[in-house]
Design a protein around this motif. Structure first.
Motif, mmCIF file in Angstrom:
data_model
loop_
_atom_site.group_PDB
_atom_site.id
_atom_site.type_symbol
_atom_site.label_atom_id
_atom_site.label_comp_id
_atom_site.label_asym_id
_atom_site.label_seq_id
_atom_site.Cartn_x
_atom_site.Cartn_y
_atom_site.Cartn_z
ATOM 1 N N GLU A 57 -14.595 8.013 -12.270
ATOM 2 C CA GLU A 57 -14.616 7.156 -10.545
ATOM 3 C C GLU A 57 -14.513 8.623 -9.890
ATOM 4 O O GLU A 57 -13.689 9.560 -10.366
ATOM 5 C CB GLU A 57 -13.117 6.223 -10.557
ATOM 6 N N THR A 73 -6.002 -0.709 -7.129
ATOM 7 C CA THR A 73 -6.927 0.148 -6.541
ATOM 8 C C THR A 73 -6.483 1.023 -5.813
ATOM 9 O O THR A 73 -5.820 1.136 -4.895
ATOM 10 C CB THR A 73 -7.459 -0.796 -5.790
ATOM 11 N N GLU A 80 -8.010 3.978 -3.019
ATOM 12 C CA GLU A 80 -8.884 4.038 -1.491
ATOM 13 C C GLU A 80 -9.396 4.566 -0.714
ATOM 14 O O GLU A 80 -7.422 5.257 -0.238
ATOM 15 C CB GLU A 80 -8.250 2.327 -0.733
ATOM 16 N N SER A 102 1.028 -1.063 0.182
ATOM 17 C CA SER A 102 0.240 0.394 0.221
ATOM 18 C C SER A 102 0.796 1.801 -0.438
ATOM 19 O O SER A 102 2.201 1.042 0.743
ATOM 20 C CB SER A 102 -0.792 -0.041 0.790
ATOM 21 N N CYS A 127 -1.819 4.614 -12.668
ATOM 22 C CA CYS A 127 -1.217 4.712 -11.315
ATOM 23 C C CYS A 127 0.026 5.360 -11.578
ATOM 24 O O CYS A 127 0.754 6.274 -10.930
ATOM 25 C CB CYS A 127 -0.980 2.946 -10.726
ATOM 26 N N ASP A 130 -13.540 2.254 -2.855
ATOM 27 C CA ASP A 130 -12.385 1.587 -3.606
ATOM 28 C C ASP A 130 -12.798 2.175 -4.710
ATOM 29 O O ASP A 130 -14.077 1.832 -5.678
ATOM 30 C CB ASP A 130 -11.577 0.567 -3.855
ATOM 31 N N ALA A 131 -12.186 2.870 -6.068
ATOM 32 C CA ALA A 131 -11.705 2.303 -7.462
ATOM 33 C C ALA A 131 -10.826 1.344 -8.127
ATOM 34 O O ALA A 131 -9.209 2.310 -7.776
ATOM 35 C CB ALA A 131 -11.848 3.971 -7.643
ATOM 36 N N GLU A 132 -10.635 1.021 -9.231
ATOM 37 C CA GLU A 132 -10.139 0.274 -9.438
ATOM 38 C C GLU A 132 -8.974 1.376 -10.412
ATOM 39 O O GLU A 132 -9.678 1.814 -11.433
ATOM 40 C CB GLU A 132 -10.438 -0.811 -10.454
ATOM 41 N N LEU A 161 -3.654 -5.859 -10.914
ATOM 42 C CA LEU A 161 -5.186 -5.188 -10.368
ATOM 43 C C LEU A 161 -4.477 -3.791 -9.408
ATOM 44 O O LEU A 161 -4.022 -3.992 -7.830
ATOM 45 C CB LEU A 161 -6.029 -5.973 -9.429
ATOM 46 N N TYR A 208 -2.189 -3.090 -4.199
ATOM 47 C CA TYR A 208 -2.079 -4.117 -4.890
ATOM 48 C C TYR A 208 -1.301 -4.856 -4.354
ATOM 49 O O TYR A 208 -1.380 -5.350 -3.418
ATOM 50 C CB TYR A 208 -1.186 -3.850 -6.280
#
Length: 230
Positions: free
Chosen positions: A123, A84, A86, A47, A107, A99-101, A82, A75
């Motif tokens: 998002e 996210t 958060e 994180s 990123c 959360d949102a992907e 994947l 991740y």
């Protein structure tokens, strides 16, 4: 941002390795391993936490502010397929997560300081982070890593996790690397964090299985532990 989620109870305990072995053995009689865990029943979490130059998120935790929030990018198992974003909202022992992907490209752009794309993102959470990066000067501060062993129980939507090998990149500012350079945070090898999350109630059978002489509920922040040196 309007909250349409649901608060859950969250209890934390710092335990020794011997206590972990005893509690895990009891829990396995009624709880099942989270299906997302690997063959050994665990997965790795990384994180990237956000804070500002005044350490707003860290200070609110240290000062015991009853209602606070933190943003992070998360991740699993060093896979970037994947990712996210958060936002964790904490209110005493209650917590809520939004959360949102996001894509790996998004990123990496965010981490490099390229944030213009965020304002028009589909998002809402991404747009909220953009606004708070502008208004509160939030920036990526540290990468927190640990191994999680999760168990679930349907009644009460209970989730019990054992988090170990908590590590920090406090003095290393590059993120989303294939080879992470970090350091151990635990003072006693083998110590770990037991977390218990549930909705309205904790079933009596789970509460009984968790009872262990000598352990006490306490406030613990992995982010705080990973920032304790600076």
């Amino acid at each position: 941002m309007e909250l349409d989620g649901k608060y859950r109870h969250e209890l934390k305990y710092k335990i020794h390795f011997s206590e972990y072995l005893a509690i895990r053995q009891r829990l396995r009689s009624v709880m099942r391993s989270d299906p997302h865990a690997g063959a050994d029943g665990t997965y790795q979490i990384r994180s990237i936490y956000f804070d500002n130059v005044y350490d707003k998120a860290l200070r609110e935790k240290v000062d015991g502010i009853q209602k606070r929030e933190k943003f992070r990018i998360r991740y699993y198992n060093d896979r970037f397929s994947l990712i996210t974003l958060e936002k964790k909202i904490k209110h005493n022992s209650l917590c809520m997560k939004k959360d949102a992907e996001i894509t790996e490209a998004e990123c990496r752009a965010l981490l490099s300081g390229d944030t213009g794309w965020m304002l028009g993102h589909s998002e809402e959470l991404v747009r909220e982070l953009y606004c708070k990066m502008k208004s509160q000067q939030l920036r990526p501060r540290v990468l927190v890593s640990y191994k999680r062993e999760p168990y679930v129980y349907a009644a009460g939507n209970v989730r019990v996790t054992f988090d170990s090998n908590i590590r920090t990149t406090l003095f290393h500012r590059d993120f989303l690397e294939n080879q992470v350079r970090d350091i151990e945070t635990e003072e006693v090898p083998g110590d770990m964090i037991l977390e218990v999350k549930f909705d309205e109630f904790l079933p009596e059978i789970i509460a009984c299985l968790l009872q262990t002489e000598g352990i006490r509920q306490q406030a613990f922040s992995k982010y705080g532990a990973c920032r304790k040196f600076g």
